[in-house]
Design a protein around this motif. Structure first.
Motif, PDB file in Angstrom:
ATOM      1  N   THR A 217       0.821  -1.214   0.000  1.00 37.73           N
ATOM      2  CA  THR A 217       0.000   0.000   0.000  1.00 37.73           C
ATOM      3  C   THR A 217       0.853   1.261   0.000  1.00 37.73           C
ATOM      4  O   THR A 217       0.348   2.347  -0.304  1.00 37.73           O
ATOM      5  N   GLN A 218       2.132   1.135   0.337  1.00 43.22           N
ATOM      6  CA  GLN A 218       3.023   2.291   0.366  1.00 43.22           C
ATOM      7  C   GLN A 218       3.558   2.652  -1.018  1.00 43.22           C
ATOM      8  O   GLN A 218       4.236   3.668  -1.168  1.00 43.22           O
ATOM      9  N   SER A 245     -11.563  -9.553  -3.474  1.00 44.19           N
ATOM     10  CA  SER A 245     -10.558  -9.729  -2.429  1.00 44.19           C
ATOM     11  C   SER A 245      -9.477  -8.656  -2.551  1.00 44.19           C
ATOM     12  O   SER A 245      -9.043  -8.306  -3.649  1.00 44.19           O
ATOM     13  N   LYS A 246      -9.049  -8.142  -1.403  1.00 46.50           N
ATOM     14  CA  LYS A 246      -8.003  -7.116  -1.379  1.00 46.50           C
ATOM     15  C   LYS A 246      -6.604  -7.726  -1.338  1.00 46.50           C
ATOM     16  O   LYS A 246      -5.610  -6.997  -1.277  1.00 46.50           O
ATOM     17  N   ASN A 247      -6.527  -9.044  -1.378  1.00 44.06           N
ATOM     18  CA  ASN A 247      -5.226  -9.708  -1.273  1.00 44.06           C
ATOM     19  C   ASN A 247      -4.594 -10.004  -2.626  1.00 44.06           C
ATOM     20  O   ASN A 247      -3.500 -10.565  -2.683  1.00 44.06           O
ATOM     21  N   ILE A 248      -5.290  -9.661  -3.710  1.00 39.48           N
ATOM     22  CA  ILE A 248      -4.748  -9.900  -5.045  1.00 39.48           C
ATOM     23  C   ILE A 248      -4.309  -8.563  -5.622  1.00 39.48           C
ATOM     24  O   ILE A 248      -5.107  -7.631  -5.732  1.00 39.48           O
ATOM     25  N   TRP A 249      -3.033  -8.503  -5.997  1.00 37.64           N
ATOM     26  CA  TRP A 249      -2.446  -7.254  -6.475  1.00 37.64           C
ATOM     27  C   TRP A 249      -1.930  -7.434  -7.905  1.00 37.64           C
ATOM     28  O   TRP A 249      -1.597  -8.539  -8.330  1.00 37.64           O
ATOM     29  N   VAL A 250      -1.882  -6.326  -8.617  1.00 41.12           N
ATOM     30  CA  VAL A 250      -1.248  -6.290  -9.936  1.00 41.12           C
ATOM     31  C   VAL A 250      -0.322  -5.088  -9.969  1.00 41.12           C
ATOM     32  O   VAL A 250      -0.505  -4.114  -9.223  1.00 41.12           O
TER      33      VAL A 250
END
Length: 276
Positions: A217-218, A245-250
């Protein structure tokens, strides 16, 4: 199914295409009956039987066309054999008799393109198509009127008002032409675009360090939640991303593939093949 007893059950498995067709027929039947369509409504036995009935109906209609075509070929051959006196055991089968017989019975091996594709692409009922075929047949006055009337009556009774292409083509030629018509459908391809220059952020390199803890998030310029991948498409407004889900990022680099000037990216969406 007739052997099912009390407490027995039967499970149907189908391909994705069949499932989609069953759902479409179910939806259409509810619209006709003026009933509300509820989301995620399960498939019932009546829906499967409706799909089976539609397939049977379509197969019967397709079979009528080929059945009538074969009937015309049969009548033409019967007419050719009428020139032979089968009760005369002394009759000689001369070369001319056999040549004429072969000409009447054999299908042409070479078909002119003008004859195959020259006819207008009109839609007509099965009755109209085969009535015209009888009129275009050589020596049609020698054909069996009894068989002709029976065939045309069957086409009129079961063919209905459904239409198909009216070219005077044989079965294989008809399939070939229908395939060509499908290929004639124009598809609007996405315009040519310029790819973005790839950038490898140092934060991406840090992910490879097993001993480094990172708070993604930083780094909003490098990492975003999964819905960010659909930025610039209408799918982003419809996918209800707040429930994802908030645990999957790109990475932002994953989304930044082509250079655009504000136009929609819908034409460039592709189905996912894998997810890590």
């Amino acid at each position: 199914m007739r052997k099912l007893g009390n407490g027995h059950s039967l499970t149907f498995w189908s391909s994705y295409e069949v499932h989609q067709r069953i759902e479409t027929l179910k939806r259409n039947s509810l619209i006709i009956e003026h009933k509300r369509i509820k989301g995620d409504e399960p498939i019932n036995l009546i829906d499967i039987l409706r799909w089976v009935y539609e397939n049977t109906q379509q197969a019967t209609w397709d079979g009528l066309h080929h059945w009538a075509a074969q009937s015309l070929n049969f009548q033409r051959k019967v007419s050719a054999f009428q020139h032979i006196n089968w009760n005369d055991n002394q009759q000689e089968f001369t070369n001319s008799i056999m040549t004429d017989l072969s000409k009447e019975c054999c299908e042409p091996e070479i078909i002119e393109l003008a004859k195959m594709y020259g006819a207008a692409k009109e839609l007509q009922t099965l009755f109209e198509i085969h009535h015209k075929r009888y009129e275009h047949t050589h020596h049609h006055h020698c054909l069996s009127k009894e068989i002709k009337d029976a065939v045309l009556k069957r086409l009129e009774d079961y063919g209905g008002t459904k239409q198909r292409l009216s070219q005077l083509l044989d079965e294989e030629q008809q399939r070939e032409l229908e395939q060509e018509l499908e290929e004639e459908r124009q598809q609007e391809r996405p315009p040519s675009v310029k790819p973005c220059e790839s950038i490898l952020h140092k934060e991406i390199k840090r992910l490879c360090d097993l001993h480094s803890d990172m708070d993604l998030t930083q780094f909003p310029n490098v990492f975003r939640h999964l819905p960010y991948a659909f930025t610039g498409t209408t799918f982003l407004r419809e996918c209800q991303s707040e429930n994802w889900s908030k645990n999957i990022w790109v990475s932002t680099e994953f989304q930044r593939v082509i250079e655009t000037k504000g136009e929609s990216l819908n034409p460039f969406l592709r189905p996912p093949r894998w997810i890590l």
